[in-house]
Design a protein around this motif. Structure first.
Motif, mmCIF file in Angstrom:
data_model
loop_
_atom_site.group_PDB
_atom_site.id
_atom_site.type_symbol
_atom_site.label_atom_id
_atom_site.label_comp_id
_atom_site.label_asym_id
_atom_site.label_seq_id
_atom_site.Cartn_x
_atom_site.Cartn_y
_atom_site.Cartn_z
ATOM 1 N N TRP A 69 -9.937 -8.283 -4.892
ATOM 2 C CA TRP A 69 -9.403 -6.960 -4.535
ATOM 3 C C TRP A 69 -8.389 -6.529 -5.594
ATOM 4 O O TRP A 69 -7.605 -7.323 -6.076
ATOM 5 N N ARG A 70 -8.381 -5.278 -5.958
ATOM 6 C CA ARG A 70 -7.441 -4.720 -6.935
ATOM 7 C C ARG A 70 -6.504 -3.755 -6.203
ATOM 8 O O ARG A 70 -6.743 -2.553 -6.176
ATOM 9 N N PRO A 71 -5.436 -4.307 -5.620
ATOM 10 C CA PRO A 71 -4.562 -3.466 -4.792
ATOM 11 C C PRO A 71 -3.777 -2.444 -5.608
ATOM 12 O O PRO A 71 -3.384 -2.696 -6.749
ATOM 13 N N ALA A 72 -3.572 -1.304 -4.993
ATOM 14 C CA ALA A 72 -2.738 -0.236 -5.570
ATOM 15 C C ALA A 72 -2.039 0.468 -4.425
ATOM 16 O O ALA A 72 -2.525 0.479 -3.288
ATOM 17 N N LEU A 73 -0.892 1.050 -4.718
ATOM 18 C CA LEU A 73 -0.179 1.790 -3.680
ATOM 19 C C LEU A 73 -1.017 2.965 -3.213
ATOM 20 O O LEU A 73 -1.691 3.628 -4.010
ATOM 21 N N ALA A 74 -0.977 3.210 -1.915
ATOM 22 C CA ALA A 74 -1.668 4.369 -1.350
ATOM 23 C C ALA A 74 -1.000 5.632 -1.891
ATOM 24 O O ALA A 74 0.167 5.609 -2.293
ATOM 25 N N ARG A 75 -1.688 6.722 -1.895
ATOM 26 C CA ARG A 75 -1.232 7.975 -2.507
ATOM 27 C C ARG A 75 0.187 8.418 -2.135
ATOM 28 O O ARG A 75 0.961 8.710 -3.031
ATOM 29 N N GLN A 102 -0.218 -2.007 6.927
ATOM 30 C CA GLN A 102 0.657 -0.851 7.135
ATOM 31 C C GLN A 102 0.051 0.429 6.542
ATOM 32 O O GLN A 102 0.546 1.529 6.796
ATOM 33 N N GLY A 103 -0.975 0.258 5.719
ATOM 34 C CA GLY A 103 -1.600 1.415 5.071
ATOM 35 C C GLY A 103 -0.908 1.807 3.781
ATOM 36 O O GLY A 103 -1.149 2.889 3.247
ATOM 37 N N TRP A 104 -0.055 0.922 3.243
ATOM 38 C CA TRP A 104 0.692 1.237 2.043
ATOM 39 C C TRP A 104 -0.022 0.806 0.773
ATOM 40 O O TRP A 104 0.361 1.185 -0.324
ATOM 41 N N LEU A 105 -1.054 -0.018 0.913
ATOM 42 C CA LEU A 105 -1.899 -0.410 -0.221
ATOM 43 C C LEU A 105 -3.330 0.002 0.075
ATOM 44 O O LEU A 105 -3.781 -0.037 1.206
ATOM 45 N N ARG A 106 -4.014 0.377 -0.964
ATOM 46 C CA ARG A 106 -5.445 0.693 -0.818
ATOM 47 C C ARG A 106 -6.243 -0.261 -1.678
ATOM 48 O O ARG A 106 -5.741 -0.927 -2.543
#
Length: 98
Positions: free
Chosen positions: A17-23, A94-98
């Protein structure tokens, strides 16, 4: 494979998985208080310890396995994998990473 790794894989945190902050989420450093913050719409989360350095590596380019290797390089002798996976799973939950 540890129980923590299996549990986090069940929560969708796979090594590739390549996590990134949600928008709407932004990582900021508060220089006055010396802490990293996650700034969300109408909410600020104070990140403790090395949490900010973990989030900083979540650029959407690095895989989870690369993030763990980088943190192990920065903290030789520390076993960080389980803690990092749990932390990423929590942020994703928490929905903070996509």
């Amino acid at each position: 494979m540890t129980d923590a790794v299996r549990a986090t894989e069940d929560e969708g945190v796979r090594p590739d998985w390549r996590p990134a902050l949600a928008r709407p989420v932004i990582l900021r450093h508060d220089r006055v208080r010396g802490v990293d913050l996650l700034v969300l719409p109408e909410r600020v989360v104070v990140l403790r310890g090395s949490a900010g350095s973990i989030v900083e590596l979540c650029d959407g380019e690095r895989e989870v396995a690369e993030i763990v290797r980088e943190l192990e390089r920065r903290h030789p002798g520390a076993s960080v994998a389980d803690d990092v996976l749990r932390f990423l799973a929590d942020l994703r939950g928490q929905g903070w990473l996509r």
